[in-house]
Design a protein around this motif. Structure first.
Motif, PDB file in Angstrom:
ATOM      1  N   GLU A 320       5.387   3.355   7.140  1.00 38.98           N
ATOM      2  CA  GLU A 320       6.741   3.278   8.096  1.00 38.98           C
ATOM      3  C   GLU A 320       5.875   2.506   9.428  1.00 38.98           C
ATOM      4  O   GLU A 320       4.629   2.359   9.629  1.00 38.98           O
ATOM      5  CB  GLU A 320       6.960   4.591   8.495  1.00 38.98           C
ATOM      6  CG  GLU A 320       8.019   5.375   7.520  1.00 38.98           C
ATOM      7  CD  GLU A 320       8.464   6.838   7.954  1.00 38.98           C
ATOM      8  OE1 GLU A 320       8.119   7.008   9.240  1.00 38.98           O
ATOM      9  OE2 GLU A 320       9.290   7.350   7.157  1.00 38.98           O
ATOM     10  N   GLY A 321       6.822   2.249  10.494  1.00 33.60           N
ATOM     11  CA  GLY A 321       6.468   1.634  11.583  1.00 33.60           C
ATOM     12  C   GLY A 321       6.824   0.052  11.742  1.00 33.60           C
ATOM     13  O   GLY A 321       7.363  -0.606  10.652  1.00 33.60           O
ATOM     14  N   ALA A 322       7.053  -0.611  12.846  1.00 30.44           N
ATOM     15  CA  ALA A 322       7.246  -1.685  13.079  1.00 30.44           C
ATOM     16  C   ALA A 322       6.437  -2.616  12.661  1.00 30.44           C
ATOM     17  O   ALA A 322       5.140  -2.548  12.721  1.00 30.44           O
ATOM     18  CB  ALA A 322       7.455  -1.905  14.587  1.00 30.44           C
ATOM     19  N   ASP A 323       6.734  -3.837  12.086  1.00 30.34           N
ATOM     20  CA  ASP A 323       5.811  -4.802  11.452  1.00 30.34           C
ATOM     21  C   ASP A 323       4.798  -4.422  10.626  1.00 30.34           C
ATOM     22  O   ASP A 323       3.542  -4.396  10.642  1.00 30.34           O
ATOM     23  CB  ASP A 323       5.106  -5.588  12.535  1.00 30.34           C
ATOM     24  CG  ASP A 323       4.512  -6.983  12.195  1.00 30.34           C
ATOM     25  OD1 ASP A 323       4.994  -7.705  11.465  1.00 30.34           O
ATOM     26  OD2 ASP A 323       3.300  -7.224  12.658  1.00 30.34           O
ATOM     27  N   SER A 324       5.276  -3.511   9.654  1.00 29.38           N
ATOM     28  CA  SER A 324       4.582  -2.685   9.003  1.00 29.38           C
ATOM     29  C   SER A 324       3.955  -3.558   7.682  1.00 29.38           C
ATOM     30  O   SER A 324       4.639  -4.492   7.191  1.00 29.38           O
ATOM     31  CB  SER A 324       5.067  -1.316   8.353  1.00 29.38           C
ATOM     32  OG  SER A 324       6.209  -1.831   7.477  1.00 29.38           O
ATOM     33  N   PRO A 325       2.619  -3.288   7.265  1.00 24.65           N
ATOM     34  CA  PRO A 325       2.006  -3.939   6.088  1.00 24.65           C
ATOM     35  C   PRO A 325       2.287  -3.575   4.837  1.00 24.65           C
ATOM     36  O   PRO A 325       2.592  -2.115   4.817  1.00 24.65           O
ATOM     37  CB  PRO A 325       0.461  -3.995   6.434  1.00 24.65           C
ATOM     38  CG  PRO A 325       0.495  -2.667   7.248  1.00 24.65           C
ATOM     39  CD  PRO A 325       1.725  -2.371   8.126  1.00 24.65           C
ATOM     40  N   VAL A 326       2.399  -4.247   3.798  1.00 26.40           N
ATOM     41  CA  VAL A 326       2.481  -3.766   2.521  1.00 26.40           C
ATOM     42  C   VAL A 326       1.282  -4.295   1.727  1.00 26.40           C
ATOM     43  O   VAL A 326       1.003  -5.690   1.762  1.00 26.40           O
ATOM     44  CB  VAL A 326       3.652  -4.604   1.786  1.00 26.40           C
ATOM     45  CG1 VAL A 326       3.830  -4.106   0.367  1.00 26.40           C
ATOM     46  CG2 VAL A 326       5.007  -3.797   2.415  1.00 26.40           C
ATOM     47  N   TYR A 327       0.276  -3.223   1.139  1.00 25.49           N
ATOM     48  CA  TYR A 327      -0.653  -3.614   0.665  1.00 25.49           C
ATOM     49  C   TYR A 327      -0.705  -4.059  -0.897  1.00 25.49           C
ATOM     50  O   TYR A 327       0.006  -3.417  -1.512  1.00 25.49           O
ATOM     51  CB  TYR A 327      -1.754  -2.621   0.763  1.00 25.49           C
ATOM     52  CG  TYR A 327      -2.489  -2.490   2.213  1.00 25.49           C
ATOM     53  CD1 TYR A 327      -3.693  -3.260   2.685  1.00 25.49           C
ATOM     54  CD2 TYR A 327      -1.966  -1.859   3.291  1.00 25.49           C
ATOM     55  CE1 TYR A 327      -4.206  -3.273   4.001  1.00 25.49           C
ATOM     56  CE2 TYR A 327      -2.241  -1.930   4.600  1.00 25.49           C
ATOM     57  CZ  TYR A 327      -3.412  -2.604   5.009  1.00 25.49           C
ATOM     58  OH  TYR A 327      -3.970  -2.488   6.190  1.00 25.49           O
ATOM     59  N   ARG A 328      -1.469  -4.847  -1.417  1.00 26.89           N
ATOM     60  CA  ARG A 328      -1.662  -5.101  -2.725  1.00 26.89           C
ATOM     61  C   ARG A 328      -2.982  -4.369  -3.214  1.00 26.89           C
ATOM     62  O   ARG A 328      -4.120  -4.758  -2.708  1.00 26.89           O
ATOM     63  CB  ARG A 328      -1.828  -6.464  -3.204  1.00 26.89           C
ATOM     64  CG  ARG A 328      -1.905  -6.717  -4.615  1.00 26.89           C
ATOM     65  CD  ARG A 328      -2.122  -8.294  -4.914  1.00 26.89           C
ATOM     66  NE  ARG A 328      -2.194  -8.540  -6.432  1.00 26.89           N
ATOM     67  CZ  ARG A 328      -3.284  -8.157  -6.924  1.00 26.89           C
ATOM     68  NH1 ARG A 328      -4.336  -8.037  -6.445  1.00 26.89           N
ATOM     69  NH2 ARG A 328      -3.334  -8.258  -8.304  1.00 26.89           N
ATOM     70  N   VAL A 329      -2.979  -3.237  -3.946  1.00 27.55           N
ATOM     71  CA  VAL A 329      -4.074  -2.751  -4.489  1.00 27.55           C
ATOM     72  C   VAL A 329      -4.303  -2.887  -5.873  1.00 27.55           C
ATOM     73  O   VAL A 329      -3.588  -2.423  -6.802  1.00 27.55           O
ATOM     74  CB  VAL A 329      -4.097  -1.137  -3.959  1.00 27.55           C
ATOM     75  CG1 VAL A 329      -5.449  -0.348  -4.409  1.00 27.55           C
ATOM     76  CG2 VAL A 329      -3.543  -1.027  -2.749  1.00 27.55           C
ATOM     77  N   PRO A 330      -5.616  -3.538  -6.235  1.00 28.56           N
ATOM     78  CA  PRO A 330      -5.542  -3.711  -7.687  1.00 28.56           C
ATOM     79  C   PRO A 330      -5.811  -2.299  -8.494  1.00 28.56           C
ATOM     80  O   PRO A 330      -6.535  -1.558  -7.992  1.00 28.56           O
ATOM     81  CB  PRO A 330      -6.759  -4.683  -7.798  1.00 28.56           C
ATOM     82  CG  PRO A 330      -7.632  -4.668  -6.647  1.00 28.56           C
ATOM     83  CD  PRO A 330      -6.286  -4.323  -5.554  1.00 28.56           C
TER      84      PRO A 330
END
Length: 400
Positions: A320-330
């Motif tokens: 959650e949060g403004a301008d939130s990151p989405v991570y790619r985790v192998p």
């Protein structure tokens, strides 16, 4: 006796020299196309097609990174840590200022490069289609739906039509039983990415053992069955009926346990495993209560969502949060999907003779072997033949 000895040695010489010819004529056996590594150039994108290739199963992941070597027993990769060189990365950031509480995440089952998300409670029955750099492409509203506490979403395919299906879970209950029932909305994936209002089917649920707070849903791609994962210290996985009723209430039955304070869950694209996310890590399961691997997660303000990449080799996780990151985790090697044989590999297997059938002699396949007889092969065969002939001639002279 000398003539007998000469004939005997000549026969031995022929027996030794002649078999050399087909051995050289066959040359190096042809390598089946299915056995050639596809790692070179195999770099499926973030939202790559769901077909799993051998290179992908060996660790060839997105963003142009080379395939990882098969981990040795006891190595970090074998124990549940991504192979050396494979690290979490920021896949994209959700830049839309309206999305400040991204609580669910799902990849489009029919469109490459499209991710869906929605806000948490008090934001209305609205979801967003994002491209793979986090920009909003369309906004959709569910007609006649409520958003009491939307906590998760999932995506699947309609087995009859092949169309994409989106599921939105109004399942949050911070008082573990404050609501008499919970709801999950089923929406057919929009045909075009333009702002629109969509019809939805509402399914009501109750738990067989009383109310629970929950923040995770997942749909098995093989069976189409829906599951709810509760967010509690003694969390659990609940299974929905095989056939859902839009009229009346559907009962959720416990089928397994879940990690403490689970915030989301998702099935792998091939249905071979599923993942459950908590605030601090994720756990991959091969079945209910059958843990496959633990996966470290990046530090986040409030980890809320998780989904598989289309090729099943990595996880996408958001907060959650403004301008939130989405991570790619192998994923670690032990949690990767099993490769499926390609059509060419299956054709080769079908063409191979059965074990009880007569095999084609090597001499019959010499012309088909790549390269056939080379000049080096001929010279080597002649040298062997001349040597054997010389030995026979020498012995023959001695016995006269």
């Amino acid at each position: 006796m000398g003539d007998v000895l000469v004939r005997t040695l000549a026969g031995v010489g022929v027996a030794v020299v002649l078999p050399v010819t087909p051995a050289f004529a066959v040359g190096t056996p042809a390598v089946p196309a299915s056995a050639v590594s596809t790692a070179a150039g195999s770099t499926p994108g973030l939202l790559a097609p769901a077909e799993v290739t051998p290179a992908a199963a060996e660790g060839s992941l997105a963003e142009g990174r080379p395939a990882a070597a098969t981990p040795a027993a006891g190595s970090p990769a074998a124990e549940g840590t991504p192979a050396e060189g494979e690290r979490e990365t920021v896949a994209f950031r959700i830049s839309d200022p309206r999305i400040t509480e991204s609580s669910g995440l799902a990849l489009s089952p029919t469109r490459e490069g499209v991710v869906y998300t929605h806000n948490d409670s008090d934001a209305g029955p609205v979801f967003y289609a994002l491209d793979d750099d986090g920009k909003t492409r369309a906004t959709f509203t569910l007609r006649g739906a409520q958003a009491r506490d939307w906590e998760a979403m999932a995506a699947s395919r309609d087995p009859a039509t092949g169309r994409g299906v989106l599921w939105f879970a109004d399942i949050g209950d911070n008082f573990d039983g404050a609501w008499p029932d919970i709801s999950v909305y089923k929406v057919m994936e929009p045909g075009t990415l333009r702002d629109a209002t969509l019809p939805a089917v509402r399914y009501r649920f109750t738990y067989e053992d009383g109310g629970h707070n929950a923040e995770g849903i997942m749909v098995n791609p093989k069976t189409g069955r829906l599951y709810v994962v509760t967010k509690q210290f003694a969390g659990a996985i609940y299974e929905a009926p095989r056939r859902l009723r839009a009229s009346g209430t559907n009962v959720l039955r416990k089928v397994g346990s879940a990690p403490i304070m689970a915030t989301d869950a998702a099935y792998a694209p091939d249905g071979s495993s599923f993942v459950i996310r908590t605030y601090f890590s994720a756990t991959v399961f091969s079945g209910f209560d059958e843990q496959l691997a633990k996966v470290s997660m990046p530090a986040m303000d409030q980890a809320e969502s998780i989904a598989y990449t289309r090729d099943g080799t990595a996880l996408l996780t958001g907060t959650e949060g403004a301008d939130s990151p989405v991570y790619r985790v192998p994923l670690p090697a032990k949690a990767l999907p099993s490769p499926s044989p390609s059509p060419s590999a299956r054709a080769e297997e079908a063409a191979e003779p059965a074990e009880d059938q007569e095999s084609t002699p090597a001499s019959a396949t010499a012309a088909d072997a790549p390269g056939g007889i080379t000049g080096r092969d001929i010279l080597l065969w002649l040298a062997v033949a001349l040597g054997a002939t010389g030995v026979i001639t020498f012995i023959a002279r001695k016995t006269r």
